[in-house]
Design an enzyme around this catalytic site. Structure first.
Site, PDB file in Angstrom:
ATOM      1  CE  LYS A  80      -9.403   0.146  -7.145  1.00 13.27           C
ATOM      2  NZ  LYS A  80      -8.054  -0.369  -6.772  1.00 13.27           N
ATOM      3  CB  SER A 155      -8.153   0.114  -2.791  1.00 18.14           C
ATOM      4  OG  SER A 155      -7.587  -0.165  -4.060  1.00 18.14           O
ATOM      5  CB  SER A 179      -5.770  -2.679  -4.518  1.00 10.58           C
ATOM      6  OG  SER A 179      -5.386  -1.895  -3.421  1.00 10.58           O
TER       7      SER A 179
END
Lengths: 504, 99
Positions: A80, A155, A179
């Site tokens: 990420k 997210s 997330s």
């Protein structure tokens, strides 16, 4: 298409160790898959083709020389974009960090490299991890592989979609309020938020320091356990890192896969269900409860009355911490610098112009909310009260875990929604995390695994929560439920996702 | 509980050092007002006898030995700065005209 992208990380590790495939072949297969489908999915913000292949060559050379290698050596991974990678662009999905190349690695990235895992690239996300849909990425949204018109969660929608679309066997996510788990739920994948402090936060671009935790995004429970074993453990560079030695999560997952849950007490949280949860989500959840019962588990209902205040407390604590953490984006030392178009060019005015131009809507909204919650006259009523709610939530967890070994709920109240459905209604967006937030406020670990499809044909996530430092229970119970579901389905849930169009 | 109007948003944005366009201020005032009404309920949940929790896992402060550790190479750090000169960050004037 190469079948190397369809097998699990555990299987890849076995084939690599046996010398049946090389890391270069495995890594190239995934880079090819990214080239073929990522134009449509947009899971990646940056790919590291040369660097990933160089790492793969190094592993293959070491293996050929007979070196003793870590379990996942040669298995590629996506990271990420909120986790810093030395020499590779890291933006956290924000324009304010466009093109920024970190001069250091996060601790978890150092551990991936030390484990011989080629890093395929950096995955898309809501800007600074603020959002539940990736629609707040400054670089455009990621699309859900199950339906390209729908959100992949957030997210960490990029990490979940990369794994779901077979672009990576493994990915790293971060979970501040859900997330990792909510994207896993809506993409039919597995995601784990470890106990707070289980994985070092050094090198994570902080959103809310008392809530953030990095963890695995994978297609199976065992793969998450393997990855957790690589990235977890004490780090002297993170003062909140847990110092005690963790047990092997891989062993816990393998033990759980036998499917026997005799004697396990499973608590269904009253407050994380019912109103607001789609009927198809509830039906899938209840069917999984039945499987657990058949496997010998005892289901008990537990009440956590303070959970109803968790969302409100979270949306005071998170913005407060974020407004402080994001103060470092001042246009002075790294990232964007914008000078005001008129008037004196002072540091203060450059900072305001930079942040006005560099931050997106949701980031501005939360920084201003946090500034409000922390300002004189409101501090006790808002931030102080929210911290008290946090105490009540911890007490609820303590009481619930006195009655049950693990707690369960649907991971998210709905399946993946369409782009644009909630982007103009912040409160509606925030409600996606209603079932995942309590774990972050209390620091306890949580896992989401797919429990089936809802009546709309989209995946549903099943959440398992364990007491702090008892992450192995997630893997044991998660692997058990996964094997029971797999026996029923005959093939992994993702095999029912539509095939993505492949660009030659 | 108070409400958030455009004047309040402008004041908070100035404190947070974020330039906002007039239409952004108006829109944020509406959105933040809804959010604040929704989260304001927290003040009614816990009584005075409930202690605050700032951190999920109880912690004690950690100190390391006072020895020289690794630092980042200056050139690599400055290479990512918006402006640098003679091994230092180059920044705009710190004080305003009136000071």
């Amino acid at each position: 298409m190469s079948d190397l992208t369809r097998v699990t990380a555990a299987e890849l590790a076995t084939r690599l160790a046996a010398g049946e495939v090389s890391s270069v072949e495995v890594t190239q297969a995934h880079l090819d898959r990214i080239g073929a489908v990522d134009g449509a999915v947009h899971a990646f913000l940056h790919t590291n083709t040369d660097e990933a292949l160089a790492a793969a060559v190094a592993v293959d050379t070491a293996r050929a020389a007979g070196e003793d290698l870590p379990a996942l050596a040669g298995v590629p991974i996506a990271v990420k974009d909120v986790v810093v990678t030395k020499g590779q662009v890291t933006t956290a999905g924000s324009k304010i960090l466009e093109g920024w190349v970190p001069p250091y690695d996060a601790t978890l990235v150092e551990r991936l490299r030390a484990a011989g895992m080629p890093i395929l690239g950096k995955t898309n996300m809501d800007e600074f991890a603020m959002g539940s849909s990736t629609e707040h990425s400054a670089y455009g949204p990621t699309r859900n592989p199950w339906d390209l018109g729908r959100i992949p969660g957030g997210s960490g929608g990029g990490s979940a979609a990369a794994v779901a679309a077979f672009e990576a066997p493994l990915a790293i996510g971060t979970d501040t309020g859900g997330s990792i788990r909510q994207p896993a739920a809506v993409t039919g994948t597995v995601g784990v938020k470890p106990t707070y402090g289980s994985v070092s936060r050094y090198g994570l671009i902080a959103l809310a320091s008392s809530l953030d935790q990095a963890g695995p995004c994978t297609r199976t429970v065992l793969d998450s356990a393997l990855l957790h074993d690589v990235i977890g453990g004490h780090d002297p560079r993170d003062s909140t890192s847990l110092s005690e030695r963790a047990p092997s999560y891989t062993e816990a997952a393998r033990a759980g896969a036998t499917g026997d849950l005799t004697g396990l007490k499973v608590g269904v949280v009253t407050e994380l269900g019912g109103e607001g949860y789609q009927p198809g989500v509830r039906a899938s959840f209840e069917a999984s409860l039945e499987l657990l019962t058949n496997a010998g588990a005892e289901i008990v209902e537990v009440s956590c009355p303070s959970f109803t205040a968790a969302l409100a407390a979270y949306y005071l604590i998170l913005p407060s911490e974020a407004s402080s953490n994001l103060a470092k984006f001042d246009g002075m030392r790294f990232g964007l610098r914008v000078e005001p178009t008129e008037g004196p060019v002072t540091a203060e005015r450059v900072m305001a112009a930079t942040r006005g131009a560099g931050f997106g809507d949701e980031v501005k909204r939360r920084i201003i909310l946090g500034t409000y919650a922390l300002s004189a006259g409101y501090y006790d009523a808002y931030y102080g009260s929210a911290q008290k709610v946090r105490t009540l939530i911890q007490r609820d967890f303590d009481a619930a875990f006195a009655q049950a070994d693990v707690l369960v709920s649907p991971t998210a109240p709905t399946t993946a929604f369409k782009f644009g459905d909630k982007v103009d209604d912040p409160m509606a967006m925030y409600l996606n995390d209603v079932a995942t937030i309590p774990a972050n406020l209390a620091g306890v670990p949580g896992l989401s695994l797919p429990s089936g499809l809802s009546d709309d044909g989209l995946p549903v996530g099943f959440q398992i929560l364990a007491p702090a430092r008892a992450d192995e229970r997630l893997y044991r119970v998660g692997a058990a439920l996964e094997s029971l579901l797999l026996a029923q389905w005959g093939a992994p849930l993702l095999s029912r996702a539509p095939e993505l169009e492949v660009n030659a | 509980m108070s409400t958030i109007n455009s004047d309040e948003v402008a004041r908070l944005a100035a404190l947070a050092r974020i330039d906002l366009a007039p239409d952004e201020i108006t829109r944020l005032a509406g959105e933040l007002d809804v959010i604040v009404q929704a989260v304001a309920t927290v003040s009614e949940v816990a009584g005075d006898d409930v202690p605050a929790t700032s951190h999920p896992i109880p912690l004690t402060n950690v100190l390391r030995d006072d020895v020289v550790g690794r630092t980042l190479p200056v050139d690599e750090v400055l290479a990512q700065a918006p402006a640098a000169e003679e091994g230092m960050f180059l920044v705009p004037q710190i004080l305003g005209e009136e000071q």
